[in-house]
Design a protein around this motif. Structure first.
Motif, PDB file in Angstrom:
ATOM      1  N   ALA A 195      40.389  40.882  29.590  1.00 55.44           N
ATOM      2  CA  ALA A 195      40.548  41.680  31.241  1.00 55.44           C
ATOM      3  C   ALA A 195      41.116  42.625  31.414  1.00 55.44           C
ATOM      4  O   ALA A 195      42.369  42.878  30.895  1.00 55.44           O
ATOM      5  CB  ALA A 195      40.448  40.933  32.279  1.00 55.44           C
ATOM      6  N   ASP A 216      42.671  44.587  33.026  1.00 54.10           N
ATOM      7  CA  ASP A 216      43.510  44.699  34.838  1.00 54.10           C
ATOM      8  C   ASP A 216      44.089  45.553  34.827  1.00 54.10           C
ATOM      9  O   ASP A 216      45.039  45.666  35.098  1.00 54.10           O
ATOM     10  CB  ASP A 216      44.619  43.359  34.355  1.00 54.10           C
ATOM     11  CG  ASP A 216      43.985  41.794  34.985  1.00 54.10           C
ATOM     12  OD1 ASP A 216      42.981  41.517  34.986  1.00 54.10           O
ATOM     13  OD2 ASP A 216      44.553  41.269  34.376  1.00 54.10           O
ATOM     14  N   HIS A 227      35.220  39.484  37.005  1.00 51.57           N
ATOM     15  CA  HIS A 227      36.165  41.208  36.914  1.00 51.57           C
ATOM     16  C   HIS A 227      36.174  40.797  35.619  1.00 51.57           C
ATOM     17  O   HIS A 227      36.007  41.083  34.296  1.00 51.57           O
ATOM     18  CB  HIS A 227      37.512  40.706  37.221  1.00 51.57           C
ATOM     19  CG  HIS A 227      38.588  42.541  36.738  1.00 51.57           C
ATOM     20  ND1 HIS A 227      38.461  43.576  36.664  1.00 51.57           N
ATOM     21  CD2 HIS A 227      39.721  41.693  35.952  1.00 51.57           C
ATOM     22  CE1 HIS A 227      39.314  43.500  36.753  1.00 51.57           C
ATOM     23  NE2 HIS A 227      39.553  43.107  35.864  1.00 51.57           N
ATOM     24  N   VAL A 228      36.470  39.569  35.076  1.00 48.15           N
ATOM     25  CA  VAL A 228      37.329  39.376  33.685  1.00 48.15           C
ATOM     26  C   VAL A 228      35.506  39.361  32.825  1.00 48.15           C
ATOM     27  O   VAL A 228      35.142  40.137  31.323  1.00 48.15           O
ATOM     28  CB  VAL A 228      37.123  37.628  33.382  1.00 48.15           C
ATOM     29  CG1 VAL A 228      37.314  36.974  32.208  1.00 48.15           C
ATOM     30  CG2 VAL A 228      38.977  37.245  33.807  1.00 48.15           C
ATOM     31  N   THR A 285      35.040  43.293  31.910  1.00 49.55           N
ATOM     32  CA  THR A 285      35.543  43.828  31.497  1.00 49.55           C
ATOM     33  C   THR A 285      35.488  43.291  30.646  1.00 49.55           C
ATOM     34  O   THR A 285      35.907  44.055  29.245  1.00 49.55           O
ATOM     35  CB  THR A 285      37.066  43.704  31.970  1.00 49.55           C
ATOM     36  OG1 THR A 285      37.636  42.952  32.400  1.00 49.55           O
ATOM     37  CG2 THR A 285      36.660  44.980  33.572  1.00 49.55           C
ATOM     38  N   HIS A 286      35.570  42.006  29.701  1.00 48.79           N
ATOM     39  CA  HIS A 286      35.002  41.529  29.157  1.00 48.79           C
ATOM     40  C   HIS A 286      35.115  42.108  27.294  1.00 48.79           C
ATOM     41  O   HIS A 286      33.821  42.768  27.345  1.00 48.79           O
ATOM     42  CB  HIS A 286      34.100  40.014  28.647  1.00 48.79           C
ATOM     43  CG  HIS A 286      34.294  39.430  27.214  1.00 48.79           C
ATOM     44  ND1 HIS A 286      33.710  39.261  26.329  1.00 48.79           N
ATOM     45  CD2 HIS A 286      35.245  38.010  26.714  1.00 48.79           C
ATOM     46  CE1 HIS A 286      33.201  38.742  25.140  1.00 48.79           C
ATOM     47  NE2 HIS A 286      34.574  38.098  25.855  1.00 48.79           N
TER      48      HIS A 286
END
Length: 219
Positions: free
Chosen positions: A162, A164, A205-206, A209-210
């Motif tokens: 991710a 971050d 989120h993960v 954005t993966h």
């Protein structure tokens, strides 16, 4: 430290930090030389990694680093919600309120650490890790803690996938502070709810954005 433990720790770190990418074949001769151990302890280390799901045996190709797909991430978070929500509720019933009040205070101050740099990220991850450790200590259930530690090995890999950014980390710090506050207040249902919210936002989120890793030499 035993040679097999040393090899296991080094390979696990290389896999979770994405220095060894999915699809990488872990040849015994090459890895023995690289890690400075003989083949017997290396085989023991590879067996442990395979038992954890970080590597797999691929027919005649030997031991290969496993991939992390979006389906894998969904399954990990299903298990994570089951374990972490229960752990937070138990910590609220059993934990030392003063410990969690101190963690809440530090988590509320965490945005000052988060500046988008690697040191800032690592400082925040260290603080989040202390919250995990405090919950483990409060739960005092060896079987639950063992299951959570096995899961966290995979979650480190997922976190590295991710992006971050400072915005997400700042939001996560507030979510962690809410979990600490609920535990300090001895409110199991609120601790579960705060954990559920954090995990939902982390998963979103993960997945947003993966980026799947393109593997080479997969004949």
């Amino acid at each position: 430290m035993r040679a097999s433990d040393r090899a296991y720790a080094a390979l696990r770190d290389d896999i979770t930090e994405w220095r060894l990418l999915p699809g990488t074949v872990l040849g015994e001769v090459e890895q023995s030389e690289r890690l400075g151990v003989s083949r017997t302890p290396l085989r023991e280390a590879l067996g442990r990694l395979t038992a954890e799901g970080l590597t797999t045996t691929a027919g005649g190709r030997g031991v290969v680093v496993t991939d992390v797909s979006l389906d894998d991430i969904d399954e990990l978070f299903e298990l994570r919600e089951t374990l972490e929500c229960k752990a937070a509720a138990l910590a609220a019933e059993r934990g030392d309120a003063a410990v969690f009040l101190q963690l809440q205070k530090e988590l509320l101050e965490a945005p000052a650490l988060i500046d988008g740099s690697d040191p800032g990220r690592h400082a925040y991850y260290g603080l989040a890790g202390r919250l995990d450790a405090a919950i483990d200590d409060a739960v005092a259930n060896a079987y639950l803690i063992q299951a959570m530690r096995a899961l966290r090995v995979h979650l480190v890999r997922v976190r590295r996938l991710a992006a971050d950014d400072a915005e997400r980390l700042t939001a996560a710090a507030a979510e962690h502070a809410a979990i600490a506050e609920a535990i300090a207040s001895r409110n199991p249902r609120l601790a579960e709810a705060a954990t559920t919210l954090h995990l939902h936002r982390s998963l979103t989120h993960v997945k947003n954005t993966h980026k799947p890793h393109h593997r080479e030499n997969h004949g």
